[in-house]
Design a protein around this motif. Structure first.
Motif, PDB file in Angstrom:
ATOM      1  N   GLY A 322       0.832  -1.194   0.000  1.00  0.00           N
ATOM      2  CA  GLY A 322       0.000   0.000   0.000  1.00  0.00           C
ATOM      3  C   GLY A 322       0.868   1.247   0.000  1.00  0.00           C
ATOM      4  O   GLY A 322       2.099   1.184  -0.055  1.00  0.00           O
ATOM      5  N   ILE A 323       0.224   2.391   0.069  1.00  0.00           N
ATOM      6  CA  ILE A 323       0.936   3.664   0.103  1.00  0.00           C
ATOM      7  C   ILE A 323       0.250   4.590   1.106  1.00  0.00           C
ATOM      8  O   ILE A 323      -0.980   4.643   1.167  1.00  0.00           O
ATOM      9  N   ARG A 324       1.055   5.261   1.916  1.00  0.00           N
ATOM     10  CA  ARG A 324       0.518   6.220   2.898  1.00  0.00           C
ATOM     11  C   ARG A 324       0.668   7.630   2.332  1.00  0.00           C
ATOM     12  O   ARG A 324       1.754   8.033   1.882  1.00  0.00           O
ATOM     13  N   LEU A 325      -0.436   8.365   2.352  1.00  0.00           N
ATOM     14  CA  LEU A 325      -0.472   9.697   1.757  1.00  0.00           C
ATOM     15  C   LEU A 325      -0.753  10.757   2.817  1.00  0.00           C
ATOM     16  O   LEU A 325      -1.566  10.534   3.727  1.00  0.00           O
ATOM     17  N   SER A 326      -0.093  11.865   2.682  1.00  0.00           N
ATOM     18  CA  SER A 326      -0.412  13.019   3.514  1.00  0.00           C
ATOM     19  C   SER A 326      -1.471  13.848   2.804  1.00  0.00           C
ATOM     20  O   SER A 326      -1.364  14.111   1.604  1.00  0.00           O
ATOM     21  N   VAL A 327      -2.504  14.235   3.529  1.00  0.00           N
ATOM     22  CA  VAL A 327      -3.499  15.152   2.979  1.00  0.00           C
ATOM     23  C   VAL A 327      -2.871  16.546   2.981  1.00  0.00           C
ATOM     24  O   VAL A 327      -2.294  16.982   3.984  1.00  0.00           O
ATOM     25  N   THR A 328      -2.963  17.242   1.873  1.00  0.00           N
ATOM     26  CA  THR A 328      -2.331  18.560   1.766  1.00  0.00           C
ATOM     27  C   THR A 328      -3.378  19.671   1.735  1.00  0.00           C
ATOM     28  O   THR A 328      -4.553  19.440   1.456  1.00  0.00           O
ATOM     29  N   LYS A 329      -2.918  20.855   2.017  1.00  0.00           N
ATOM     30  CA  LYS A 329      -3.738  22.050   1.814  1.00  0.00           C
ATOM     31  C   LYS A 329      -2.981  22.955   0.863  1.00  0.00           C
ATOM     32  O   LYS A 329      -1.742  22.917   0.787  1.00  0.00           O
ATOM     33  N   LEU A 330      -3.714  23.749   0.104  1.00  0.00           N
ATOM     34  CA  LEU A 330      -3.100  24.583  -0.916  1.00  0.00           C
ATOM     35  C   LEU A 330      -2.916  26.007  -0.426  1.00  0.00           C
ATOM     36  O   LEU A 330      -3.806  26.595   0.193  1.00  0.00           O
ATOM     37  N   LYS A 331      -1.743  26.539  -0.721  1.00  0.00           N
ATOM     38  CA  LYS A 331      -1.438  27.933  -0.418  1.00  0.00           C
ATOM     39  C   LYS A 331      -1.196  28.652  -1.731  1.00  0.00           C
ATOM     40  O   LYS A 331      -0.356  28.254  -2.528  1.00  0.00           O
ATOM     41  N   GLY A 332      -1.964  29.718  -1.963  1.00  0.00           N
ATOM     42  CA  GLY A 332      -1.882  30.387  -3.250  1.00  0.00           C
ATOM     43  C   GLY A 332      -3.072  30.017  -4.102  1.00  0.00           C
ATOM     44  O   GLY A 332      -3.984  29.310  -3.668  1.00  0.00           O
ATOM     45  N   SER A 333      -3.071  30.474  -5.337  1.00  0.00           N
ATOM     46  CA  SER A 333      -4.221  30.220  -6.205  1.00  0.00           C
ATOM     47  C   SER A 333      -3.779  29.768  -7.581  1.00  0.00           C
ATOM     48  O   SER A 333      -2.628  29.922  -7.979  1.00  0.00           O
ATOM     49  N   ALA A 334      -4.758  29.201  -8.289  1.00  0.00           N
ATOM     50  CA  ALA A 334      -4.580  28.756  -9.684  1.00  0.00           C
ATOM     51  C   ALA A 334      -3.339  27.876  -9.815  1.00  0.00           C
ATOM     52  O   ALA A 334      -3.024  27.095  -8.928  1.00  0.00           O
ATOM     53  N   GLU A 335      -2.631  28.007 -10.942  1.00  0.00           N
ATOM     54  CA  GLU A 335      -1.534  27.100 -11.239  1.00  0.00           C
ATOM     55  C   GLU A 335      -0.322  27.309 -10.341  1.00  0.00           C
ATOM     56  O   GLU A 335       0.561  26.455 -10.265  1.00  0.00           O
ATOM     57  N   SER A 336      -0.245  28.443  -9.657  1.00  0.00           N
ATOM     58  CA  SER A 336       0.905  28.728  -8.795  1.00  0.00           C
ATOM     59  C   SER A 336       0.726  28.209  -7.376  1.00  0.00           C
ATOM     60  O   SER A 336       1.621  28.365  -6.539  1.00  0.00           O
ATOM     61  N   ALA A 337      -0.411  27.592  -7.076  1.00  0.00           N
ATOM     62  CA  ALA A 337      -0.683  27.113  -5.722  1.00  0.00           C
ATOM     63  C   ALA A 337       0.356  26.077  -5.294  1.00  0.00           C
ATOM     64  O   ALA A 337       0.784  25.230  -6.082  1.00  0.00           O
ATOM     65  N   VAL A 338       0.748  26.154  -4.024  1.00  0.00           N
ATOM     66  CA  VAL A 338       1.737  25.249  -3.449  1.00  0.00           C
ATOM     67  C   VAL A 338       1.039  24.312  -2.472  1.00  0.00           C
ATOM     68  O   VAL A 338       0.178  24.733  -1.688  1.00  0.00           O
ATOM     69  N   ALA A 339       1.406  23.010  -2.513  1.00  0.00           N
ATOM     70  CA  ALA A 339       0.814  22.022  -1.609  1.00  0.00           C
ATOM     71  C   ALA A 339       1.622  21.946  -0.324  1.00  0.00           C
ATOM     72  O   ALA A 339       2.843  21.798  -0.353  1.00  0.00           O
ATOM     73  N   ILE A 340       0.934  22.058   0.810  1.00  0.00           N
ATOM     74  CA  ILE A 340       1.577  21.974   2.113  1.00  0.00           C
ATOM     75  C   ILE A 340       0.987  20.782   2.875  1.00  0.00           C
ATOM     76  O   ILE A 340      -0.233  20.652   2.991  1.00  0.00           O
ATOM     77  N   GLN A 341       1.867  19.911   3.376  1.00  0.00           N
ATOM     78  CA  GLN A 341       1.393  18.729   4.086  1.00  0.00           C
ATOM     79  C   GLN A 341       0.733  19.105   5.406  1.00  0.00           C
ATOM     80  O   GLN A 341       1.159  20.036   6.083  1.00  0.00           O
ATOM     81  N   THR A 342      -0.302  18.359   5.741  1.00  0.00           N
ATOM     82  CA  THR A 342      -0.958  18.498   7.038  1.00  0.00           C
ATOM     83  C   THR A 342      -0.682  17.234   7.849  1.00  0.00           C
ATOM     84  O   THR A 342       0.020  16.322   7.392  1.00  0.00           O
TER      85      THR A 342
END
Length: 489
Positions: A322-342
């Motif tokens: 299996g694979i363990r995934l971190s749920v992320t939240k996005l900072k920024g908007s549109a195509e420039s948004a950055v994923a930050i792990q929670t």
């Protein structure tokens, strides 16, 4: 307009890009001394650069070097076997290779068989177009477990890249997870789920065709660390997945809530892509689409805002479980948004993981500048910084992104930089250079037998003949040894 048609037109540079027109300055009528150009790499970047130089300067002689006995790079080894129309560009490259001032030398590894310094002594110009030959790693625990493969290796396996011919991926699990939301990720999913009768008509290798025919995979989850607005695949690849026979699309409507009002302000290509995603997510259970979905025996889905944390081993610890995934939240908007792990995590059970997070270039020689962080050769419009007479084009110039048309534009820019430097005198081409005659003598001393373009055409003919016997466009030779045997007949 086809690529072949594009190349028959004249071009001029507009705002840093190439556009059709009659305004391009031609150097072909100038009585300059013969310019010896060495191009390293025979993929699209190498051939497009060579084509432009040969077309616009009639005193240019171009030698293209390739480490494999066969040309065309990712057109042969990267384009999906069910996309034969993309491979038609090979016809244009073949026309370039047949020009009297162009030569192809396969089976020559620069840095091993011949050095950069030796090539610099033999040629006025070196163009580095060797692409991105390695894959980016996930860098997480468990990545080396059996059942985890790079997307590059998997693509090389089904496309006949000699180094990947023995990959032998384990396809005994019903569920596969692909990490990445680009076109290659969708290619991987489509090949895994395609009806075998469709693949039998392509140039997919015989061993991979057999493995996929016996595959147990019927569910593919395609995971990305950002949201729908940031996916890197294009509408063509998405549409193919949605229409794939016998396969249903499972997109969560909740992932697209509130996006309709955003879509109207997006650039047209991104707008059309998002409209199709939203329609698929919200309308898949209506009308004929519902019948199509109900009849499907396989399925694929997109999982957004998930970043891989670790590969979970199976109960016996022998392979991926299996694979363990971190749920992320996005900072920024549109195509420039950055994923930050929670701190939230999600586990997916699977028996196959394919990592499709991009390709990476490598430094070819200590004497050639290289930006390790960006994975490119530092350059300005293709001119390698602090290295007179040295240029670059393609992925090693700009990074592993874009389609073949992007590479064409990029390579024309590099070729024009060469021509401008010749005309301005920045590039000194007054000295006589030995070109391939010098390199040929060195290769003979070292026991290296280059493969000419006519040698490649023997390989091509052999593959096509073998393919015809089983109803395929070609049956690829899978080892360098086989290729050399046919080329030297």
């Amino acid at each position: 307009m086809s690529v072949a048609a594009l190349l028959t037109r004249s071009w001029r540079r507009v705002s840093g890009c190439w556009a059709p027109g009659a305004g391009i300055r031609r150097l072909s009528s100038i009585a300059d001394p013969e310019i010896k150009v060495c191009v390293l790499g025979s993929g699209p970047a190498g051939f497009y650069t060579a084509q432009h130089l040969l077309k616009h300067h009639k005193s240019t002689v171009v030698d293209i070097y390739e480490k494999l006995p066969i040309p065309f790079g990712l057109v042969r080894f990267g384009v999906a076997p069910d996309h034969p129309e993309v491979k038609n560009v090979i016809n244009v490259f073949t026309q370039t290779a047949h020009l009297s001032r162009c030569s192809f030398y396969g089976n020559v590894t620069v840095g091993k068989d011949v050095s950069i310094e030796e090539l610099k002594q033999a040629y006025h110009v070196l163009v580095l177009s060797y692409g991105a030959e390695t894959n980016r790693i996930l860098g997480i625990p468990g990545e080396n477990l059996p059942g985890v493969y790079s997307g590059r290796a998997f693509v090389g396996w089904y496309n006949g890249l000699p180094e990947n011919r023995n990959l032998n991926p384990d396809l005994s699990s019903e569920t596969a997870v692909i990490v990445g939301h680009g076109n290659v990720a969708l290619d991987l999913a489509r090949i895994l789920l395609s009806p075998i009768d469709l693949l039998k008509k392509t140039d997919i290798t015989a061993n991979s065709l057999e493995a996929i025919e016996n595959s147990k995979v019927k569910r593919v989850i395609i995971v990305g660390r950002r949201g729908p607005l940031q996916v890197a695949f294009t509408i063509k690849e998405l549409r193919e997945m949605i229409k794939l026979p016998g396969t249903r699309s499972l997109l969560d409507p909740n992932d697209f809530e509130g996006l309709r009002h955003v879509v109207k302000d997006l650039p047209r290509p991104r707008k059309r892509l998002m409209e199709l995603l939203i329609k698929t997510a919200l309308e898949s259970n209506a009308g004929k689409e519902a019948e199509f979905q109900a009849a499907a025996t396989k399925e694929w889905s997109l999982r957004f805002q998930r970043s891989p944390l670790e590969i979970i081993p199976s109960n016996d610890g022998e392979r991926v479980g299996g694979i363990r995934l971190s749920v992320t939240k996005l900072k920024g908007s549109a195509e420039s948004a950055v994923a930050i792990q929670t701190e939230d995590v999600e586990d997916l059970e699977c028996g196959l993981v394919l990592s499709s997070i991009g390709y990476k270039s490598h430094p070819i020689d200590p004497s050639v500048p290289f930006d390790q962080q960006q994975g490119v050769i530092p350059n300005k419009l293709g001119r390698v910084l602090h290295a007179p007479g040295m240029y670059c084009s393609g992925w090693v110039k700009r990074g592993p992104a874009g389609v073949i048309a992007t590479t064409m534009n990029d390579s024309f820019e590099t070729a024009e930089s060469v021509l401008e430097d010749v005309q301005s005198g920045i590039l000194d081409v007054s000295a006589l250079k030995g070109g391939y005659k010098v390199i040929e003598a060195l290769l003979k001393q070292r026991g290296i037998c280059p493969v000419s373009f006519s040698g490649w055409e023997k390989i091509d003919s052999s593959e096509v003949t073998k393919g015809e016997k089983v109803g395929k466009p070609r049956e690829k030779l899978l080892t360098v040894k086989e290729m050399l045997e046919v080329a030297n007949q």
